[in-house]
Scaffold this active site. Structure first.
Site, PDB file in Angstrom:
ATOM      1  N   ALA A  11     -42.295  -0.994 -23.757  1.00 50.72           N
ATOM      2  CA  ALA A  11     -41.505   0.149 -23.282  1.00 50.72           C
ATOM      3  C   ALA A  11     -40.777  -0.115 -21.965  1.00 50.72           C
ATOM      4  CB  ALA A  11     -42.409   1.369 -23.150  1.00 50.72           C
ATOM      5  N   CYS A  43     -48.285   4.214 -29.605  1.00 50.19           N
ATOM      6  CA  CYS A  43     -48.823   5.568 -29.772  1.00 50.19           C
ATOM      7  C   CYS A  43     -48.868   5.971 -31.240  1.00 50.19           C
ATOM      8  CB  CYS A  43     -47.978   6.591 -29.033  1.00 50.19           C
ATOM      9  SG  CYS A  43     -47.674   6.182 -27.324  1.00 50.19           S
ATOM     10  N   ASP A 301     -47.551   0.142 -17.847  1.00 50.17           N
ATOM     11  CA  ASP A 301     -49.004   0.250 -17.804  1.00 50.17           C
ATOM     12  C   ASP A 301     -49.683  -0.697 -16.818  1.00 50.17           C
ATOM     13  OD1 ASP A 301     -48.558   2.073 -19.778  1.00 50.17           O
ATOM     14  OD2 ASP A 301     -49.692   1.042 -21.339  1.00 50.17           O
ATOM     15  N   TRP A 455     -45.212  38.606 -23.387  1.00 54.22           N
ATOM     16  CA  TRP A 455     -45.613  37.685 -22.331  1.00 54.22           C
ATOM     17  C   TRP A 455     -46.129  36.434 -23.036  1.00 54.22           C
ATOM     18  CZ3 TRP A 455     -45.506  39.185 -17.070  1.00 54.22           C
ATOM     19  CH2 TRP A 455     -45.381  40.565 -16.808  1.00 54.22           C
TER      20      TRP A 455
END
Lengths: 474, 474
Positions: A11, A43, A301, A455
């Site tokens: 990445a 992932c 990482d 809400w």
């Protein structure tokens, strides 16, 4: 004409390489990746193992060929960088065929992380897996396929968890109740495995709030996952292959074990070159991701980042940060110095038919260390208008600073599809901007009966904790 | 011992009444409601008419009896206030049986809004409906039930839209392509009606972005709704009952017409008492919702509120604002002055199998009037990781101020369930706090493959428009 060298093709590395080349096509960009895969979605591995994704190739967003041909990046897979010489501004890389010495003007260390292997006996037994790489994923999927084809369909003697499953294989053990542990429990259970999950601490998903952990724990039990809390694994036993997970209290027979106890940054190459680590043990950088060595960057990482709530450096190795910081470095290298922002420790997870997200600081000790006086409250609210035909429940935990009301962190859980994860977007803004619970309660969030109550649960949580905070003050 | 009188028993009124009484039980709270229903969810009426909600009672969150007994509120339904005397501090209310003169120390005007009836002939024909009240909802549901039971199952001569429906009734006309129009198109089509929707302007959902409007328009066509754009209705024709919608270009036969062309504030009672209106035509208040008359408040669909982006007063009559401002007034009346916050013009809508949300300022003219130099961009992105087995597409439109990059507004659309609405929570924070697109692009939003791509579509949109903005500057 300058050369930008990237170590590590996932990445952070490929984001930086692509962005630098796009913004300044005159830069030579060279990427060394020691494996065969680049820019892969690790992932997604649990869903590949689960069987919902057919091919490892599907996890790759851009192929090596595309990087080379379409993006004009000199990508060298199966080349491991073994040495950085900052004085000469060179790196040395080895493949099976060659040793390359490559000069750089700018260098990015994006060496990633490795799975932590806890100090227990038997980790090297056949049948013990970790899940850090594409090849780990491949092996696990092969294991699942093999186990399924070898088993009989009905095995009523395999313990209570198994009696409810049509097709039951295993039993298997998972060591660690974090993201990987929970996602792999889903992946394995979906394949009919009887799953035993061992967690050292007193709750699963410990980065999330207690309320989220409890809800997920209950759901795991509903899904017939046997969860052992405060169950430090003493050893993995077996003769030729793993056969049991041994804790102080139990000896649970298993046929496979997945160890998912977190990761630690890969820093040896950097350290050997004189690159400084931070207190977290990951590579220290400034806001532009530059290390102590000039023109040498670190991201992803293997590196630290600054937390938007505490202002302190933290190690939270997640995909978005790697992408974002990689991209910022690419932009910097191409001539426009770019910071790439801090981190909020935000994370999301799907656990069977639940979803959960967390952001900011939830842990009181951590909050106090950063100078806050934390309090935490959890509300349970309907995910949609009460009269709407669909819907479920959202749990919202907020941690705020008592004197100021500032929202420090939040954690949400709901049934899968009831919006805990996307609703967390509101809290990321709140913790990043330092908004108080009373300000958050006044946010004009979107409302319509198919999506929330008037809400939104996030607003209700803010309203409730703000009320409690004020009454606890007076 | 003081008396708080509330005129109007829906969201703003009952929120204020409940909060005042809860915070200070010594206050006498008297509510006059001219109808029989209080605290009802008018937003749920389309789903009641659709048939997904069985009873009008289900839309009521708290019944009159509960307000009286459990909350100790003197609620007088079917009492219409006909006069406010600010000098005497009294209101006069009439019911069928009595005329009441009630003194007040604090007064809330929460008289709501009425449906706009456009100046066209034939509005008074039988078979022409609006949807503003519970009794409107009841009549429409009765119409749907009657029409369905009277019709044959197959009517192949009823036009192209009808040929695809198993059971086709109608045709029916909807005048207005806003929330009500779109939601009612879904409700009626679900009951097998052939729906013709007439929109005066050149797109539906005009409060949303062009891109959102286009996506919804396309989806309406897919659902066999006949949409007529730039089709100002000249008249409704019929002999005894409505039989056709007449525009400049068309005369479309219909058996029923729903007029949903917006609402205007009910202000006559207030005006007669000397309460000032703002430029929008709704009741003007300060930040505490107090009108020009001391201790007289106004909130909900009859009142203005301040827009968080423009800082100007605006009229955006929606449920959350009514609840929030009502609650704030209740708290103020109970002794703790409370502002209740501004509005961002946030709204959400479900349209068949799509969802959409919008917030802030999208309209360039409006943005320029507020001193901004707006630019707008729309991106289309995957709603989940590309390799994940489920998923769809999210459209994200952002409008930013070119010089500063400040996010002024946003609009999102996706398949229903793919998170356009909950993702808009991120944008509400951004427009409220005055965040720039580049800051938003650095937000650490939650990511996991079942919920988004590594860069959530909101982040991608921020990144893209920020890039375009910067390149248009240089």
């Amino acid at each position: 004409m300058s050369t930008f060298v990237v170590i590590g093709g996932d990445a952070a590395g490929m984001s930086a390489a692509s962005k630098a080349k796009r913004d300044d096509p005159d830069i030579d960009v060279v990427v060394f990746e020691k494996g065969e895969w680049v820019s892969y979605g690790a992932c997604g591995l649990p869903y590949y193992i689960k069987g919902e994704i057919q091919s490892l190739q599907d996890l790759v967003s851009v192929t090596p060929e595309e990087f080379r041909r379409e993006r004009d990046i000199d990508l060298r897979t199966e080349h491991e960088v073994v040495d950085i010489d900052p004085a000469d501004r060179t790196v040395r890389a080895q493949s099976d065929e060659e040793t390359v010495v490559q000069e750089y003007d700018h260098l990015l260390v994006a060496t990633g992380a490795r799975a932590i292997t806890p100090p227990i006996d038997g980790l090297d037994l056949p049948g013990v897996y970790t899940l850090g790489s594409m090849s780990d994923g491949k092996q696990l999927r092969e294991y699942v396929a093999r186990a399924r084809s070898e088993k009989d369909l009905m095995q009523p003697d395999r313990g209570p968890a198994c009696q409810f499953l049509e097709q039951c294989t295993g039993p298997v053990g998972i060591v660690g109740g974090g993201y990987i542990g929970v996602e792999m429990a889903e992946a394995l259970a979906a394949n009919g495995f009887e799953v035993h999950l061992f967690q050292r601490g007193d709750r699963v998903l410990k980065a999330f709030s207690d309320a989220t952990s409890e809800a997920v724990l209950e759901h795991l039990a509903d899904q017939d996952v046997a969860v052992y809390l405060e169950a430090e694994v003493a050893s993995l036993d077996g003769d030729g292959t793993v056969q049991a997970v041994v804790t102080e209290d139990n000896r649970v027979p298993v046929e496979m074990v997945l160890v998912g106890t977190g990761v630690r940054p890969r820093t040896k190459l950097a350290e050997d070159a004189g690159i400084q680590l931070g207190e977290t043990g990951a590579i220290a950088t400034d806001e532009y991701r530059e290390t102590n060595l000039p023109d040498v960057y670190a991201a992803g990482d293997c590196a630290e980042a600054r937390h938007v709530v505490t202002g302190e450096l933290a190690y939270v190795p997640l995909a978005l940060t790697a992408n974002r910081h990689g991209r910022a470095i690419g932009q910097t290298v191409a001539g426009e110095p770019t910071k790439g922002g801090g981190i909020a420790g935000t994370a999301a997870v799907k656990a069977f038919e639940m979803e959960a997200a967390r952001t900011g600081i939830l842990d009181h000790q951590e909050a106090r260390k950063a100078g806050f006086d934390p309090m935490t409250d959890t509300i349970e609210a309907k995910s949609r208008a009460g009269y709407y035909p669909e819907g479920g429940t959202v749990l919202v935990t907020l941690t705020v600073d008592r004197p100021s009301g500032r929202v420090l962190g939040g954690s949400l859980a709901s049934e899968y599809g009831e919006g805990a994860v996307h609703r967390s977007h509101a809290l990321v803004g709140a913790v990043t901007e330092g908004i108080s619970a009373s300000e958050l309660a006044n946010y004009d969030l979107a409302y319509a009966p198919p999506f929330n109550t008037t809400w939104d649960p996030v607003l209700t949580a803010a309203k409730v904790i703000d009320g409690r905070r004020q009454s606890s003050e007076s």
